[in-house]
Design an enzyme around this catalytic site. Sequence first.
Site, PDB file in Angstrom:
ATOM      1  N   THR B  75     -29.944   1.561  -8.037  1.00 56.19           N
ATOM      2  CA  THR B  75     -30.838   0.750  -7.105  1.00 56.19           C
ATOM      3  C   THR B  75     -30.104  -0.583  -6.745  1.00 56.19           C
ATOM      4  O   THR B  75     -30.308  -1.170  -5.362  1.00 56.19           O
ATOM      5  CB  THR B  75     -32.257   0.450  -7.767  1.00 56.19           C
ATOM      6  N   ASN B 153     -33.033  13.691  -4.686  1.00 50.45           N
ATOM      7  CA  ASN B 153     -33.387  13.804  -6.069  1.00 50.45           C
ATOM      8  C   ASN B 153     -34.444  14.634  -6.314  1.00 50.45           C
ATOM      9  O   ASN B 153     -34.709  15.256  -7.546  1.00 50.45           O
ATOM     10  CB  ASN B 153     -33.814  12.461  -6.452  1.00 50.45           C
ATOM     11  N   GLN B 181     -27.650  11.552  -7.555  1.00 49.23           N
ATOM     12  CA  GLN B 181     -27.861  12.868  -7.939  1.00 49.23           C
ATOM     13  C   GLN B 181     -26.687  13.613  -7.925  1.00 49.23           C
ATOM     14  O   GLN B 181     -26.894  15.056  -7.781  1.00 49.23           O
ATOM     15  CB  GLN B 181     -29.032  13.337  -7.191  1.00 49.23           C
ATOM     16  N   GLY B 202     -25.410   5.452 -14.335  1.00 50.97           N
ATOM     17  CA  GLY B 202     -24.837   5.859 -15.545  1.00 50.97           C
ATOM     18  C   GLY B 202     -25.805   7.058 -16.227  1.00 50.97           C
ATOM     19  O   GLY B 202     -25.317   8.043 -16.786  1.00 50.97           O
ATOM     20  N   HIS B 203     -27.031   6.535 -16.266  1.00 51.05           N
ATOM     21  CA  HIS B 203     -27.903   7.431 -17.050  1.00 51.05           C
ATOM     22  C   HIS B 203     -28.297   8.770 -16.471  1.00 51.05           C
ATOM     23  O   HIS B 203     -29.092   9.700 -17.128  1.00 51.05           O
ATOM     24  CB  HIS B 203     -29.263   6.592 -17.369  1.00 51.05           C
ATOM     25  N   THR B 239     -23.108 -11.942 -16.675  1.00 49.48           N
ATOM     26  CA  THR B 239     -22.552 -11.625 -17.975  1.00 49.48           C
ATOM     27  C   THR B 239     -22.749 -10.061 -17.811  1.00 49.48           C
ATOM     28  O   THR B 239     -23.660  -9.367 -17.690  1.00 49.48           O
ATOM     29  CB  THR B 239     -23.006 -12.239 -19.181  1.00 49.48           C
ATOM     30  N   CYS B 327     -40.270   8.767 -10.002  1.00 51.29           N
ATOM     31  CA  CYS B 327     -40.408   7.180  -9.638  1.00 51.29           C
ATOM     32  C   CYS B 327     -41.820   7.561  -8.940  1.00 51.29           C
ATOM     33  O   CYS B 327     -42.536   6.403  -8.803  1.00 51.29           O
ATOM     34  CB  CYS B 327     -39.492   6.866  -8.667  1.00 51.29           C
TER      35      CYS B 327
END
Lengths: 307, 401
Positions: B75, B153, B181, B202-203, B239, B327
């Site tokens: 996002t 998605n 996706q 990543g997830h 960071t 979502c």
Amino acid sequence: MWNYSEKVKDHFFAPRNAKAVEDANATGDVGSLSCGDALRLTLKVNEETEIIEEAGFQTFGCGSAIASSSALTEMIIGKTISEAQNLTNQQIADYLDGLPPEKMHCSVMGMEALHAAIANYRGEEVAEDHDEGELICRCYAIDSELIKRVVLQNNLTSLGDVIRYTKAGGACGACHEKIEWALEDILKAEGKTLGGIPAKLPVPETKPETATPAPAAASTKLTTVQRIKKIEAVLDEVRPGIQADGGDIQLNDVEDDMVFVSLTGACNGCGLAGATIAMVEERIADALGENITVYPVAGSSAMGGAA
Amino acid sequence: MSELKCYLDNNATTQIDPAVVETMMPFLTEHYGNPSSIHSFGQPVGKALAKAREQVQTFIGAEHSSEIIFTSCATEATATAILSTVESYPEKKEIITSVVEHPATLELCRTLERKGYKIHWIGVDKQGRLDIDAYKQALSKNVAIISIMWANNETGTLFPIQKLAMLAKQAGIPFHCDAVQVAGKMPINVEFVDVDMLSISGHKFHAPKGVGALYLRRGSKFRPMIRGGHQERGRRAGTENVTGIIAMGKACELAAKSIFEDTARIELMRSRLEQGLRARIPNSFVTGDVKNRVPNTTNVAFEFVEGEAILLMLNQHGIAASSGSACTSGALEPSHVMKAMEIPYTAAHGAIRFSLSRFTTEDMIDHVLEKLPPIIERLRLMSPYWDAENNAAKDFIPMFG
């Protein structure tokens, strides 16, 4: 997933009176397809005593819609029509040990089905004046049409007014921006403005292509080597000043309009490093005749340290 | 629940691969240094970050590792791509996107629309295929950016990104692709696709949550969204999420290794699931462009029953799936994707998405095929739209409540 009470789960997984009552003498059909709920309530009312002897529901809907329907039938069986008439949606929710705020409309649907069935039993017509607009408040299933009607009838001008008058936005609060947007549109159509909220940004007039010096065009005039030489020249000019403060500056990389430099020595952790970068950026931009951005990188040492 | 755990919601998120956990663990314990520091604590961390960047680079076929900007999620990557480009071309006041995008794109474009931007919302047909003619017509020199998803998605439907990006390139318009996706499900190679920017998360392919990446082709104009540090070459200050980035790098390496063999196996299981459900359950159909989808996703609509009720009952049997997009759970109206495809309300509310991964097994598919048909039957018996005697739909036109 919703945090449903044990009562809700019980009425969903083992619903009571999930049927169409045979020989029903009262039927109430309600629903809102866009919300994904529809309910048919069928009742068998004893015409002498006006006691509801049987009640059944058929529901298309989510877990709490089915549970609310099931609870409704349990609550009204054995009551007279006039007793049942006073049932509120809050009582249905309480019976189920509460519903999540976003799901309160399920209990409202139960109450409406009951009112429709009672009207049907008494031979009354129920007005069907519901235009569906865009769904704004999910908790109370309130759409833009309803908000518009209430806003215009009551001369509402703020989010707080809308919440007080319509309940929209009164539960989870996620739709507040949507309400403000809807309100803006309604008021704009009326020639009014919403206090504190700017109207649409003015669209800047598009300048003729020639009037704007296109950075890309400018950069093609200089070769990469020429650009680097010019940038180095700027850095050579500013370096003595930086070195006088115990720091140093090196060019790391140039990518189109991005210039990467490393600040070292006393610049490391210096609060004014940002000002130095801004100064360097301005001077390089002047020298090249194009807009560039200078980025500090951790090339040789850590500028800014462990931020 | 002693029953089989049956996780079929991999478009929402995935199980972290054990090898990924192993790779990231030392950076939660031993190597806690800041990669920006010059001392010995920071060094191994900085090196591991550089390696992860190269792993992501290889995974998507980028020419330079500096074209990868790590973010907190896709996002953020998408918002960065759109806002950066809009800021870079302040004189251009139009944006092209589709009506079936993820909310990350949709909501941002809606906000920009209110700020005076003209958004070209490109529609889809009933199979979810993009209206290419409308897309071509919207291309002009006033367009600041095009942002289009690669795979949907909810339905898995693929858009012809190469074609769309090529048209954009010819028109001189920056192109951002939401590839969330697709990553890990099908090979991505930006060398052969004319995208200027591309977002991944990543997830969605066995890394942990909290890390994404934006591919930024060298030469693209860029303005940082988050300023205040030199991290990511000043393009994304703050960071770094060190463990997340290292994990995502490893996940990219694993996905690149296994993508071909896994894809075939996953696609076979998907077909068995969707054909099995359609054969066992009347009034059900698969939504989207069935011939052109990512291999792991199937979205099956069951008419006259509602999705949440199905999901709650599936959950009783240890089966995790999704109704529309995770979502949008909590929403009442059917998903914008179902609406855009003009799926009737009575079916759109009962659309269930199953999404598989390389951890999906055949017995999970058997489990769903056994448990779901009686659930649909039970809910239909309760539905006013269903005629149980004739096992068919019936007319039901309620008063609107």
